[in-house]
Design a protein around this motif. Structure first.
Motif, mmCIF file in Angstrom:
data_model
loop_
_atom_site.group_PDB
_atom_site.id
_atom_site.type_symbol
_atom_site.label_atom_id
_atom_site.label_comp_id
_atom_site.label_asym_id
_atom_site.label_seq_id
_atom_site.Cartn_x
_atom_site.Cartn_y
_atom_site.Cartn_z
ATOM 1 N N ASP A 8 -2.411 6.362 -2.658
ATOM 2 C CA ASP A 8 -2.008 6.413 -4.062
ATOM 3 C C ASP A 8 -2.764 5.334 -4.845
ATOM 4 O OD1 ASP A 8 -0.694 7.119 -6.356
ATOM 5 O OD2 ASP A 8 1.157 6.043 -5.865
ATOM 6 N N TYR A 9 -3.893 5.715 -5.399
ATOM 7 C CA TYR A 9 -4.722 4.762 -6.130
ATOM 8 C C TYR A 9 -4.071 4.334 -7.440
ATOM 9 C CZ TYR A 9 -8.912 5.691 -3.283
ATOM 10 O OH TYR A 9 -9.816 5.790 -2.261
ATOM 11 N N THR A 50 0.861 -1.178 0.000
ATOM 12 C CA THR A 50 0.000 0.000 0.000
ATOM 13 C C THR A 50 0.900 1.232 0.000
ATOM 14 O OG1 THR A 50 -1.915 1.069 1.062
ATOM 15 C CG2 THR A 50 -0.221 0.181 2.529
ATOM 16 N N SER A 78 -8.572 0.742 -9.771
ATOM 17 C CA SER A 78 -9.172 0.367 -8.488
ATOM 18 C C SER A 78 -9.717 1.565 -7.713
ATOM 19 C CB SER A 78 -8.137 -0.368 -7.619
ATOM 20 O OG SER A 78 -7.083 0.508 -7.238
ATOM 21 N N LYS A 79 -9.777 2.721 -8.357
ATOM 22 C CA LYS A 79 -10.116 3.942 -7.631
ATOM 23 C C LYS A 79 -11.508 3.914 -7.023
ATOM 24 C CE LYS A 79 -9.433 8.910 -7.788
ATOM 25 N NZ LYS A 79 -8.923 10.056 -8.576
ATOM 26 N N CYS A 103 -2.049 -1.350 -3.505
ATOM 27 C CA CYS A 103 -1.608 -1.061 -4.873
ATOM 28 C C CYS A 103 -1.314 -2.357 -5.607
ATOM 29 C CB CYS A 103 -0.361 -0.184 -4.842
ATOM 30 S SG CYS A 103 -0.561 1.408 -4.060
#
Length: 205
Positions: A101-102, A85, A106-107, A114
């Motif tokens: 930090d997308y 992540t 997957s946002k 991640c």
């Protein structure tokens, strides 16, 4: 035993920075984690021509590329499941605070990783176009789910910080540094609020 994901020796690339850690998470056996931050001299090698087909590749030269590998030496399969992540802080953002930090795909998901899976590799190649001044920093954390896939509880393994600065159009890659458990703990409340239903465990020394 040789690592499955070897990193080229930084001796052959003076600008490369490497961090290696060997540790034993509970019930997992010994693992080796190698993180490397390089200057991007070959954007095509890292797939920038696929990601940004309409942008000249030279645009991305000089920015950092971060890769981090996990190698499990005693247990594989479900016991090799880990997740990366990442938080980032950007001097040009409105908040100027640490934010998740997308990955774009997957946002819209309530998914705090991640990269996730058996011996997952972290890869990130941040870059900015038409920006002359910027301070960008990432904090990358390796984590795991104690029961591997069954619950939404996340425990911390380790973390490191890296990034870059653009000053008057000139790019400088920041020093790769190891983070402490206290750094993870300082973000637990944020993660917990960002991802409802997930439990982020403080790292107890």
């Amino acid at each position: 035993m040789a690592l499955q994901h070897p990193i080229d020796s930084p001796a052959s690339e003076p600008q490369a920075q490497t961090l290696q850690v060997i540790l034993t998470p509970p019930d997992r056996g010994q693992i080796t984690v190698i993180a490397c931050v390089r200057t991007n001299h070959d954007p095509a090698k890292y797939g920038f021509d696929i990601l940004f087909p309409d942008t000249p590749l030279d645009t991305f030269r000089g920015f950092p590329v971060c890769e981090a590998y996990v190698h499990t030496q005693k247990k594989s399969g479900y016991a090799s499941m880990y997740g990366w992540t990442q938080l980032v802080k950007d001097s040009l953002s409105d908040s100027k605070t640490w934010e998740f930090d997308y990955i774009p795909v997957s946002k819209e998901l309530n998914w705090p990783f991640c990269w996730f899976g058996p011996e997952p590799t972290l890869f990130d190649g941040p870059a900015r176009v038409n920006v002359s001044d910027l301070d960008w920093t990432a904090r990358s954390f390796l984590t795991y789910i104690p029961d591997t896939l069954l619950s939404k509880r996340i425990s911390h393994v380790l973390g490191f910080e890296w990034g870059f600065v653009i000053k008057d159009g000139q790019i400088t890659v920041k020093k790769l540094i190891s983070l402490e458990a206290a750094d993870w703990n300082s973000h637990v409340e944020y993660f917990s609020g960002k991802f409802p239903g997930w439990t982020f465990m403080p790292h107890l020394n």
